[in-house]
Structures are given as structure tokens and as C-alpha cells.
Design a protein around this motif. Structure first.
Motif, mmCIF file in Angstrom:
data_model
loop_
_atom_site.group_PDB
_atom_site.id
_atom_site.type_symbol
_atom_site.label_atom_id
_atom_site.label_comp_id
_atom_site.label_asym_id
_atom_site.label_seq_id
_atom_site.Cartn_x
_atom_site.Cartn_y
_atom_site.Cartn_z
ATOM 1 N N ALA A 165 -47.012 13.423 -25.422
ATOM 2 C CA ALA A 165 -47.311 13.173 -24.011
ATOM 3 C C ALA A 165 -47.939 14.403 -23.359
ATOM 4 C CB ALA A 165 -46.043 12.761 -23.266
ATOM 5 N N VAL A 166 -47.417 15.595 -23.638
ATOM 6 C CA VAL A 166 -47.948 16.824 -23.036
ATOM 7 C C VAL A 166 -49.383 17.065 -23.510
ATOM 8 C CG1 VAL A 166 -47.701 19.339 -22.967
ATOM 9 C CG2 VAL A 166 -45.715 17.880 -22.597
ATOM 10 N N ILE A 167 -49.646 16.840 -24.778
ATOM 11 C CA ILE A 167 -51.021 16.974 -25.281
ATOM 12 C C ILE A 167 -51.929 15.979 -24.552
ATOM 13 C CG2 ILE A 167 -52.501 16.612 -27.304
ATOM 14 C CD1 ILE A 167 -50.143 17.745 -29.000
ATOM 15 N N GLY A 168 -51.438 14.753 -24.363
ATOM 16 C CA GLY A 168 -52.204 13.752 -23.616
ATOM 17 C C GLY A 168 -52.447 14.161 -22.178
ATOM 18 N N PHE A 169 -51.438 14.769 -21.529
ATOM 19 C CA PHE A 169 -51.610 15.239 -20.149
ATOM 20 C C PHE A 169 -52.725 16.289 -20.075
ATOM 21 C CE2 PHE A 169 -46.794 14.462 -19.518
ATOM 22 C CZ PHE A 169 -47.021 13.144 -19.187
ATOM 23 N N PHE A 170 -52.728 17.222 -21.025
ATOM 24 C CA PHE A 170 -53.747 18.268 -21.010
ATOM 25 C C PHE A 170 -55.135 17.694 -21.265
ATOM 26 C CE2 PHE A 170 -50.279 21.292 -21.196
ATOM 27 C CZ PHE A 170 -50.800 22.344 -20.457
ATOM 28 N N ILE A 171 -55.244 16.789 -22.230
ATOM 29 C CA ILE A 171 -56.547 16.170 -22.505
ATOM 30 C C ILE A 171 -57.012 15.379 -21.284
ATOM 31 C CG2 ILE A 171 -57.716 14.407 -23.892
ATOM 32 C CD1 ILE A 171 -55.958 15.353 -26.270
ATOM 33 N N GLY A 172 -56.101 14.614 -20.679
ATOM 34 C CA GLY A 172 -56.447 13.857 -19.478
ATOM 35 C C GLY A 172 -56.887 14.755 -18.339
#
Length: 185
Positions: A165-172
Motif C-alpha cells: 500500500a505504501v509503495i502504491g501511495f508513493f507511485i500515486g
């Protein structure tokens, strides 16, 4: 008492966050802000309308106190303990002024061009705020928690879904600021 008015360095704030997470872990609690919305809705009787809100909200009322403390602490800090000025790179402030007509960048915590009462008279601004709020709310629910819950609590508990989820937040965030933000503004 100057130390309380100045930003704390990472080597002080970081261990304090880790200590707080350790105490919560020992107490069997998890930190997160978005779960408080469910608790608040349940406390106000939303369980009558949806099964999702049918649970013992009193067991989670400690977390409501956490939110109340964050709101009260944020109010006190922003109104009585700071000058509400964010120090940003002068080149970034110049780019915001040139490309997006945000002249108050670097002069106030919230640029008045985006967050003033006059800005809310623009229907485009209201639509952007509503869509952004809906997307953040949906994303927090779909991801099973918000950025603070996953990045602080989930990662400290070594949860793989929180890392994803954190990786997704950063990519987003990168996609938003580099691709979508320039298209909108």
C-alpha cells in the motif's frame, strides 16, 4: 522554551514515533486515522443503516481521543506556536507563481489562491475538492487504511500488505504531481 517552537530533527521525532508504536504494540492497539471514521459513525448510530458499522465502538474510543488530540494539537500549534510559513525552495516558489499563478507560495502554510473563501466560489475548485475527497476516502477504505496507518503502524508491524500500500501511495503521488496536476491546473 524555544525547542518547542522549532521543528524537531528527525533523530528526535523518529525515535518518539517508534516509541509510541512500541507502546501501542504492547497494548495490542494499531495506529490509524481513517478507522476513526468508522468508529465515529458507529457511535452515532450508523449500525442501524449498515452492518459494516455494527461493532463495539466503545472498545475503540481511545482512537477517537487520538483524533481529538491531533485536531486540538494542530490548532494550538498552528495558531499559537508557529508563524504558519512553510520554507520551500525559492525556485519552486517561483515556478508555482509563474506556471500556476500561486503567488503566496512560501508566504503562508496554505496558499490563499487555493484555500481561501474566495477560491471556494469557483465551481471548478469545489468539484476538484469533492472528487479529491471521494477518491481519498475510497482509496483509504479500499486499501484497508490510510497512509499514516499503513506507513507507520503497518510497516512497524512488518505487514506485507502495508508495504504494498505504501509503495502504491508513493507511485500515486508521483503520478498525480507530475502527470495529473499539470493537466488540471
Amino acid at each position: 522554551m524555544n525547542w518547542i517552537y522549532d521543528p524537531w530533527p528527525w533523530y528526535v521525532a523518529g525515535p518518539l514515533i517508534a516509541f509510541t508504536m512500541f507502546i501501542l504494540l504492547l497494548a495490542g492497539k494499531q495506529f490509524g486515522m481513517s478507522s476513526n471514521l468508522r468508529t465515529a459513525c458507529s457511535a452515532m448510530g450508523a449500525g442501524k443503516a449498515a452492518d459494516f458499522f455494527k461493532f463495539d465502538w466503545k472498545a475503540e474510543r481511545w482512537n477517537l481521543m487520538l483524533v481529538a488530540g491531533a485536531v486540538i494539537g494542530g490548532f494550538i500549534a498552528s495558531n499559537y506556536m508557529s508563524d504558519n510559513i512553510v520554507e520551500i525552495n525559492p525556485e519552486v516558489a517561483q515556478q508555482l507563481a509563474t506556471d500556476y499563478q500561486i503567488e503566496s507560495a512560501g508566504e503562508s502554510y496554505l496558499p490563499t489562491e487555493l484555500f481561501s473563501t474566495a477560491a471556494l466560489s469557483n465551481p471548478f475548485t469545489i468539484i476538484i475538492l469533492l472528487l479529491g475527497g471521494l477518491m481519498v476516502g475510497f482509496g483509504a477504505r479500499y486499501a484497508g487504511g490510510c497512509t499514516s496507518g499503513h506507513a507507520i503502524s503497518g510497516l512497524s508491524n512488518l505487514q506485507l500488505p502495508s508495504l504494498i500500500a505504501v509503495i502504491g501511495f508513493f507511485i500515486g503521488g508521483l503520478v498525480m504531481i507530475h502527470l495529473i496536476f499539470p493537466l488540471i491546473f
